[in-house]
Motif scaffolding. Structure first.
Motif, PDB file in Angstrom:
ATOM      1  N   UNK A 213       0.810  -1.218   0.000  1.00  0.00           N
ATOM      2  CA  UNK A 213       0.000   0.000   0.000  1.00  0.00           C
ATOM      3  C   UNK A 213       0.842   1.266   0.000  1.00  0.00           C
ATOM      4  N   UNK A 214       2.056   1.219   0.562  1.00  0.00           N
ATOM      5  CA  UNK A 214       2.928   2.397   0.570  1.00  0.00           C
ATOM      6  C   UNK A 214       3.858   2.424  -0.636  1.00  0.00           C
ATOM      7  N   UNK A 215       3.689   1.480  -1.538  1.00  0.00           N
ATOM      8  CA  UNK A 215       4.545   1.379  -2.718  1.00  0.00           C
ATOM      9  C   UNK A 215       3.739   1.691  -3.975  1.00  0.00           C
ATOM     10  N   UNK A 216       2.714   0.876  -4.243  1.00  0.00           N
ATOM     11  CA  UNK A 216       1.802   1.098  -5.362  1.00  0.00           C
ATOM     12  C   UNK A 216       0.372   0.805  -4.906  1.00  0.00           C
ATOM     13  N   UNK A 217      -0.550   1.666  -5.286  1.00  0.00           N
ATOM     14  CA  UNK A 217      -1.948   1.446  -4.938  1.00  0.00           C
ATOM     15  C   UNK A 217      -2.528   0.337  -5.818  1.00  0.00           C
ATOM     16  N   UNK A 218      -3.080  -0.682  -5.186  1.00  0.00           N
ATOM     17  CA  UNK A 218      -3.655  -1.829  -5.878  1.00  0.00           C
ATOM     18  C   UNK A 218      -5.110  -1.984  -5.466  1.00  0.00           C
ATOM     19  N   UNK A 219      -5.941  -2.407  -6.404  1.00  0.00           N
ATOM     20  CA  UNK A 219      -7.342  -2.676  -6.106  1.00  0.00           C
ATOM     21  C   UNK A 219      -7.627  -4.152  -6.360  1.00  0.00           C
ATOM     22  N   UNK A 220      -8.428  -4.792  -5.540  1.00  0.00           N
ATOM     23  CA  UNK A 220      -8.565  -6.246  -5.614  1.00  0.00           C
ATOM     24  C   UNK A 220      -9.413  -6.728  -6.789  1.00  0.00           C
ATOM     25  N   UNK A 221      -8.903  -7.737  -7.503  1.00  0.00           N
ATOM     26  CA  UNK A 221      -9.699  -8.538  -8.428  1.00  0.00           C
ATOM     27  C   UNK A 221     -10.150  -9.787  -7.695  1.00  0.00           C
ATOM     28  N   UNK A 222     -11.155 -10.464  -8.236  1.00  0.00           N
ATOM     29  CA  UNK A 222     -11.656 -11.662  -7.562  1.00  0.00           C
ATOM     30  C   UNK A 222     -10.623 -12.774  -7.568  1.00  0.00           C
ATOM     31  N   UNK A 223      -9.744 -12.783  -8.581  1.00  0.00           N
ATOM     32  CA  UNK A 223      -8.723 -13.834  -8.689  1.00  0.00           C
ATOM     33  C   UNK A 223      -7.751 -13.450  -9.786  1.00  0.00           C
ATOM     34  N   UNK A 224      -6.659 -14.206  -9.909  1.00  0.00           N
ATOM     35  CA  UNK A 224      -5.640 -13.878 -10.902  1.00  0.00           C
ATOM     36  C   UNK A 224      -6.136 -14.097 -12.329  1.00  0.00           C
ATOM     37  N   UNK A 225      -7.115 -14.969 -12.537  1.00  0.00           N
ATOM     38  CA  UNK A 225      -7.642 -15.155 -13.889  1.00  0.00           C
ATOM     39  C   UNK A 225      -8.384 -13.905 -14.347  1.00  0.00           C
ATOM     40  N   UNK A 226      -9.153 -13.305 -13.464  1.00  0.00           N
ATOM     41  CA  UNK A 226      -9.838 -12.062 -13.813  1.00  0.00           C
ATOM     42  C   UNK A 226      -8.824 -10.953 -14.080  1.00  0.00           C
ATOM     43  N   UNK A 227      -7.773 -10.885 -13.256  1.00  0.00           N
ATOM     44  CA  UNK A 227      -6.736  -9.877 -13.466  1.00  0.00           C
ATOM     45  C   UNK A 227      -6.051 -10.066 -14.813  1.00  0.00           C
ATOM     46  N   UNK A 228      -5.758 -11.313 -15.158  1.00  0.00           N
ATOM     47  CA  UNK A 228      -5.079 -11.595 -16.428  1.00  0.00           C
ATOM     48  C   UNK A 228      -5.933 -11.184 -17.614  1.00  0.00           C
ATOM     49  N   UNK A 229      -7.199 -11.563 -17.610  1.00  0.00           N
ATOM     50  CA  UNK A 229      -8.063 -11.278 -18.751  1.00  0.00           C
ATOM     51  C   UNK A 229      -8.505  -9.814 -18.803  1.00  0.00           C
ATOM     52  N   UNK A 230      -8.314  -9.084 -17.722  1.00  0.00           N
ATOM     53  CA  UNK A 230      -8.621  -7.650 -17.725  1.00  0.00           C
ATOM     54  C   UNK A 230      -7.458  -6.826 -18.267  1.00  0.00           C
ATOM     55  N   UNK A 231      -6.304  -7.442 -18.468  1.00  0.00           N
ATOM     56  CA  UNK A 231      -5.127  -6.726 -18.957  1.00  0.00           C
ATOM     57  C   UNK A 231      -5.336  -6.259 -20.395  1.00  0.00           C
ATOM     58  N   UNK A 232      -4.908  -5.046 -20.735  1.00  0.00           N
ATOM     59  CA  UNK A 232      -5.139  -4.517 -22.087  1.00  0.00           C
ATOM     60  C   UNK A 232      -4.477  -5.326 -23.193  1.00  0.00           C
ATOM     61  N   UNK A 233      -3.362  -5.987 -22.879  1.00  0.00           N
ATOM     62  CA  UNK A 233      -2.633  -6.687 -23.934  1.00  0.00           C
ATOM     63  C   UNK A 233      -3.352  -7.926 -24.463  1.00  0.00           C
ATOM     64  N   UNK A 234      -4.400  -8.362 -23.805  1.00  0.00           N
ATOM     65  CA  UNK A 234      -5.162  -9.479 -24.341  1.00  0.00           C
ATOM     66  C   UNK A 234      -5.718  -9.138 -25.721  1.00  0.00           C
ATOM     67  N   UNK A 235      -6.085  -7.865 -25.922  1.00  0.00           N
ATOM     68  CA  UNK A 235      -6.679  -7.456 -27.193  1.00  0.00           C
ATOM     69  C   UNK A 235      -5.843  -6.442 -27.964  1.00  0.00           C
TER      70      UNK A 235
END
Length: 353
Positions: free
Chosen positions: A174-196
């Motif tokens: 939290x004191x390094x980079x602000x992160x917001x939670x995804x439900x799981x790593x699969x959701x995080x992966x498929x939400x990445x812009x480079x998929x498309x």
């Protein structure tokens, strides 16, 4: 001030190390030895100029090829390496990582699962590993002492594997980079812009990329009516898969493409100044398609969603580079979860212990 180890001396590694150093953290930047230009000195500091969307000067505390020294007394580790190397990098750091460390992969693409399995096999104790959705920064390292940053940091979706560790991961950084939670790593992966984004802009611009005598700028030169329409077609298939998984689906990248192409909008000028690709054998294809694209195809099949357009794009990339990306890629079959079907897929990543 925190002591942080950044693993990987490509453009992202140097950018993250410089950014954190400029903000007062004590950073050890460490080469894995697998980079195009691996660090050969045992230990030295380096002054870096940050240009583009983030500007300033930073002195990285240490740049080294000594993994053991870099990881000594470090609780926070950020890995900025190509996803194709995940298992190798995890095995390199596993013998030296401190018990209780938190490891964050920049643009993990499901790499957290790979690291988790390696750490468990190597008896690396009580390690929390997670990943961001997309790279921490869009960036380049144009010369030895300069990084060009295309976008200022904004909060990134992130998740850990197992998913129950996500709150602890986010709290640790939290004191390094602000992160917001995804439900799981699969959701995080498929939400990445480079998929498309990369697949829609590179393959159909192959001639322009390969025949260019000057540096090619994909987000300046690659966007046109055709690639915007292609991105929308790929996005429709992505949304069907995300809906089947119960994941949120961000809007089509064509919305951003139109802004990049608008000469009256200057908000993205630094991003558009990021050079590349210069061929179709770079990570826009060789990382994004086998690691992320083939994962997407395998999950789509497992949840019963047809993705003919995306599948055809992968086939085109395989033909161009004469490589069977699906066979060697990060698919459910190659991850050992090919037996899962339908709702079992998101449940595995959300509920696994």
């Amino acid at each position: 001030m925190k002591k942080i180890a950044v693993i990987g001396t490509g453009g992202t590694g140097y950018t993250v190390a410089a950014d954190l150093s400029m903000r007062g953290h004590k950073v050890w930047l460490c080469s894995t030895g697998m980079e195009e230009n691996p660090i050969k000195s045992t230990e030295y500091s380096k002054t870096m100029e940050l240009t583009g969307a983030v500007q300033g000067s930073a002195v990285i505390h240490a740049v080294t090829n000594d993994i053991q020294t870099a990881l000594a007394d470090v609780e926070l580790v950020i890995c900025c390496t190509v996803s194709n190397w995940d298992e190798d990098v995890a095995r390199i750091i596993a013998p030296y990582i401190m018990p209780g460390s938190k490891v964050l992969l920049s643009a993990g693409n499901l790499g957290s699962l790979i690291y988790y399995r390696v750490f468990k096999e190597c008896a690396a104790e009580n390690i929390i590993v997670g990943e961001t959705s997309g790279n921490l920064f869009s960036c380049r390292r144009p010369d030895e002492n300069t990084v060009l940053i295309g976008n200022a940091y904004g909060p990134k979706d992130a998740a850990a594997f197992p998913a129950r560790n996500t709150p602890c991961l986010i709290e640790a950084f939290k004191d390094v980079y602000e992160l917001t939670p995804s439900s799981c790593i699969l959701e995080a992966a498929f939400s990445a812009p480079n998929l498309l984004s990369h697949i829609s802009l590179t393959l159909v611009n192959a001639g322009a990329i390969e025949n260019s005598r000057e540096p090619y700028y994909i987000f300046k030169q690659g966007i046109c009516r055709s690639t915007i329409n292609l991105a929308d077609g790929l996005w429709k298939e992505k949304k069907a898969v995300m809906d089947a998984l119960g994941f949120h689906c961000a809007p089509s990248p064509s919305n951003s493409f139109r802004k990049y192409a608008n000469q009256d909008i200057h908000e993205f000028d630094h991003f558009k100044d990021l050079e590349g690709p210069d061929s179709l054998t770079v990570r826009h294809i060789t990382e994004d398609i086998p690691i992320l694209g083939c994962l997407f195809l395998s999950v789509a099949r497992a949840v019963g969603v047809e993705t003919p357009l995306y599948a055809s794009m992968v086939k085109v990339a395989e033909a161009i580079n004469q490589t069977n990306y699906y066979e060697q890629g990060r698919t459910t079959e190659n991850l050992g979860i090919g037996h899962l079907r339908g709702i079992q897929i998101p449940q595995y990543f959300q509920q696994a212990d």
